[in-house]
Design a protein around this motif. Structure first.
Motif, PDB file in Angstrom:
ATOM      1  N   UNK A  50       0.783  -1.229   0.000  1.00  0.00           N
ATOM      2  CA  UNK A  50       0.000   0.000   0.000  1.00  0.00           C
ATOM      3  C   UNK A  50       0.820   1.288   0.000  1.00  0.00           C
ATOM      4  N   UNK A  51       2.059   1.245   0.520  1.00  0.00           N
ATOM      5  CA  UNK A  51       2.814   2.482   0.656  1.00  0.00           C
ATOM      6  C   UNK A  51       3.951   2.633  -0.353  1.00  0.00           C
ATOM      7  N   UNK A  52       4.368   1.544  -0.975  1.00  0.00           N
ATOM      8  CA  UNK A  52       5.369   1.662  -2.030  1.00  0.00           C
ATOM      9  C   UNK A  52       4.738   2.408  -3.212  1.00  0.00           C
ATOM     10  N   UNK A  53       5.515   3.259  -3.842  1.00  0.00           N
ATOM     11  CA  UNK A  53       5.015   4.049  -4.971  1.00  0.00           C
ATOM     12  C   UNK A  53       4.647   3.118  -6.130  1.00  0.00           C
ATOM     13  N   UNK A  54       3.438   3.304  -6.677  1.00  0.00           N
ATOM     14  CA  UNK A  54       2.978   2.466  -7.781  1.00  0.00           C
ATOM     15  C   UNK A  54       3.816   2.694  -9.034  1.00  0.00           C
ATOM     16  N   UNK A  55       4.398   1.632  -9.550  1.00  0.00           N
ATOM     17  CA  UNK A  55       5.187   1.685 -10.786  1.00  0.00           C
ATOM     18  C   UNK A  55       5.579   0.259 -11.152  1.00  0.00           C
ATOM     19  N   UNK A  56       6.322   0.098 -12.232  1.00  0.00           N
ATOM     20  CA  UNK A  56       6.770  -1.232 -12.650  1.00  0.00           C
ATOM     21  C   UNK A  56       7.641  -1.890 -11.590  1.00  0.00           C
TER      22      UNK A  56
END
Length: 299
Positions: A162-168
């Motif tokens: 939930x807290x990691x930045x959304x990306x590949x």
């Protein structure tokens, strides 16, 4: 590293074995002191002839040692001039370690890094002795380190999701957590209809010049169209995203194994999912958790 495969018994003291390049090495032990010299040939019969010529001088050196020594930095230069058959990546790693060690003169404090440096330094000294080149530098004791036994807590799993930045890069991290895939397997994954199926995908990696193919179950992993990122990019993302938590990327794979065991999967099933060649490896992998952290599912 030299092979342990011994040759037929020689008609004189000593033995012959092949190194990783297929060259025969002559080994002789006198008064509990062993010395190894390269015959520089790959043919066994010719190696026997060379060893027979080497034997008298080698015996005298071991019986009455008077070996001159050279500084360690000179031994390192000779080490890199020799064709060990190492990959470019290994050579670069050794070069960086030895360069830093010669400059600083001390081993690093971090236990894992310290062990890697000590093994590299000792490898150079051992190689020199096999080539009849000695240094006044002493070998470093190598600490036997306990394998890391760390999995993510439920709270840490939530942070990753939930807290990691959304990306590949986040998708890659989640895929490792959900499938148990190794970091390099995911980094080498190339999306293609020939290796992407409904329930699993196939990764291809190379280890010691051997190509390996492995099928990995998808579960609900966000594989999509692959990631196309470098190891450096992934490591930077991981260090920034974990925000001081004592977790490493490889802990994701270990967490996968423990969670599957808790869910009732057998060791054999987990072994196959993780790509272990033997279930014994899986048992060692899970051993730290079998008593203290894993509750066997009720029947």
């Amino acid at each position: 590293m030299a092979s342990k495969r011994a040759s037929n018994k020689l008609p004189f003291p000593g033995s012959l074995f092949k190194d990783r390049n297929g060259i025969y090495i002559y080994s002789l032990c006198v008064n509990y002191q062993r010395k190894q010299l390269s015959t520089q040939v790959r043919d066994y019969k010719l190696a026997v002839k060379v060893a027979r010529k080497i034997y008298p001088n080698l015996f005298a050196e071991l019986k009455y040692p008077t070996n001159p020594t050279i500084p360690f930095d000179q031994l390192v230069k000779k080490f890199f001039k020799y064709d060990h058959g190492y990959s470019e990546r290994t050579i670069n790693l050794y070069n960086q370690i030895l360069k830093d060690y010669i400059y600083k003169g001390v081993l690093p404090d971090h236990p894992t890094t310290r062990s890697i440096w000590a093994r590299t330094i000792n490898r150079v000294i051992n190689w020199g002795e096999r080539q009849d080149i000695y240094t006044n530098h002493k070998k470093h004791p190598v600490d036997v380190l306990e394998p890391r036994a760390r999995i993510l807590t439920d709270e840490e799993i939530i942070i990753v999701k939930e807290q990691f930045v959304d990306c590949r890069l986040k998708d890659l991290c989640l895929t490792s957590l959900i499938t148990g895939a190794r970091q390099m397997e995911l980094l080498h994954y190339i999306p293609d209809p020939s290796n992407d199926f409904d329930d699993y995908f196939i990764v291809v990696t190379k280890s010691k010049m051997v190509e390996k193919r492995r099928s990995i179950l998808k579960f609900d992993a966000p594989i999509k169209n692959g990631w196309d990122v470098s190891r450096h990019q992934l490591n930077n993302y991981w260090m920034k995203s974990k925000r001081g938590l004592d977790i490493q990327f490889r802990d994701l794979r270990r967490t996968f194994a423990v969670k599957k065991y808790q869910a009732g999967y057998s060791l054999l099933d987990i072994s196959k999912m993780m790509g272990h060649e033997s279930v014994v490896t899986t048992e060692k992998y899970l051993k730290p958790f079998l008593v203290t952290m894993i509750t066997a599912p009720s029947e």
